[in-house]
Design a protein around this motif. Structure first.
Motif, short mmCIF file in Angstrom:
data_model
loop_
_atom_site.label_atom_id
_atom_site.label_comp_id
_atom_site.label_asym_id
_atom_site.label_seq_id
_atom_site.Cartn_x
_atom_site.Cartn_y
_atom_site.Cartn_z
N GLY A 216 0.81 -1.22 0.00
CA GLY A 216 0.00 0.00 0.00
C GLY A 216 0.84 1.26 0.00
N SER A 217 2.12 1.13 0.32
CA SER A 217 3.00 2.30 0.36
C SER A 217 3.85 2.41 -0.90
N SER A 218 3.45 1.68 -1.94
CA SER A 218 4.31 1.67 -3.13
C SER A 218 4.04 2.86 -4.06
N THR A 219 3.08 3.75 -3.72
CA THR A 219 2.92 4.98 -4.50
C THR A 219 3.49 6.15 -3.68
N SER A 220 3.50 7.34 -4.29
CA SER A 220 4.10 8.49 -3.58
C SER A 220 3.16 9.03 -2.50
N LEU A 221 1.87 8.66 -2.55
CA LEU A 221 0.92 9.16 -1.55
C LEU A 221 0.82 8.19 -0.38
N GLN A 222 0.50 8.75 0.78
CA GLN A 222 0.36 7.93 2.00
C GLN A 222 -1.01 7.26 2.01
N ALA A 223 -1.03 5.95 2.20
CA ALA A 223 -2.31 5.24 2.31
C ALA A 223 -3.04 5.71 3.57
N PRO A 224 -4.36 5.87 3.53
CA PRO A 224 -5.07 6.44 4.68
C PRO A 224 -5.27 5.47 5.85
N LEU A 225 -5.30 4.18 5.59
CA LEU A 225 -5.65 3.23 6.66
C LEU A 225 -4.43 2.54 7.26
#
Ligand code: NDP
Length: 259
Positions: A216-225
């Motif tokens: 879930g952390s593989s994009t530049s944005l932080q996952a919300p959960l």
């Protein structure tokens, strides 16, 4: 999670991320399952330390080797679990193990298309086939009427990324092989609901939300959960499922999602 009296549960890909979170919360219940099976690719590997620590504290936890792309490994895992369960069946199978490969339409390769499909679709198919006799045994041995996750169920951890109607976060990542694999996993879930429903086995696809794991952390944005929030949601949804939900695609919050 009150009233979720599942006696035995198996989670694939349980050494980290959502799988590990599921195992932790099952073990932490006030009425934990009699048997929790946490599978991982390499029980002697470096990334299994947390599971090992849990197993040293919880005698009802067994760590079982299972490589989802290897049919022999899956069969051996089913035999091992059957030995543990003795004469009783397996109530809940959670096909959680999965991979993503960052890709675009232009960069996607045949190798990654095959590997992601083998892991995310063929894996859950073969795991479910191998554990079917134990799931059937649980369904047959249960005094509960109807269908439920505490009686006999297959939960496939899918993704909203596989939804064709609501294409989720295309700008964040095309991940074509992953999207195709989760759409196929949803179809597998529907097939399982039709094929195994007559045996009293519930099948469901669950989107865990966008979660702070390695994947879930593989994009530049932080996952919300957090893992904890996602797993609490999932374990709140599962006990409420019944025959009417067989073959559905649902979110961690219990919402029915469009295919
Ligand atoms: P992680 O990458 O954190 O963990 C993946 C787990 O799957 C690891 O335990 C990994 O084992 C295991 N695994 C991978 N390949 C195999 C294989 N061939 N055989 C056996 N085990 C394997 O992912 P998450 O916890 O985030 O994801 C869990 C599930 O949730 C996946 O199905 C994913 O698609 C789904 N999901 C996750 C989302 C998120 O935001 N995180 C969003 C939507 C869906 P190892 O340590 O050996 O690599």
């Amino acid at each position: 999670m009150a009233g979720f009296n599942v006696r035995s549960v198996l989670v694939t890909g349980a050494n980290r991320g959502i799988g590990l979170g599921l195992v932790k919360q099952f073990l932490g219940k006030s009425d934990p399952p009699e048997r929790v099976f946490a599978t991982c690719r390499d029980p002697e590997g470096e990334r299994v330390q947390e599971l090992k620590t849990l197993a040293s504290r919880h005698p009802n936890l067994a760590i079982v080797a299972l490589e989802a792309t290897n049919p022999a490994s899956i069969k051996a895992a089913a035999a091992r679990v059957e030995e543990h369960l003795k004469s009783s069946g397996l109530n809940l199978l959670i096909n959680n193990a999965g991979i993503v490969r960052l890709s675009t339409l232009e960069s996607e390769t045949p190798e990654d298309m095959s590997l992601v499909y083998a892991t995310n679709v063929t894996g859950p198919l073969l795991v479910s086939q191998a554990f079917l006799p134990l799931l059937k045994k649980a369904a047959q041995g249960s005094p509960q009427p109807g269908m439920s996750c505490s009686k006999a169920a297959i939960v496939n951890i899918s993704s909203e990324g596989g939804s064709i109607t609501n294409v989720f976060a295309w700008q964040l990542g095309q991940v074509v092989s992953y999207r195709c694999s989760k759409a196929a996993l949803n179809m597998l879930t529907k097939c399982q609901s039709l094929g195994y429903g007559g045996d009293g086995i519930l099948s469901i696809a669950v989107h865990p939300g966008w979660v702070q794991t390695d994947m879930g952390s593989s994009t530049s944005l932080q996952a919300p959960l957090t893992v904890d929030m996602s797993v609490r949601g999932i374990l709140n949804v599962l006990p409420k499922l019944s025959k009417k939900d067989n073959g559905a695609f649902m979110s961690w919050e219990g919402k029915v999602l469009p295919w």
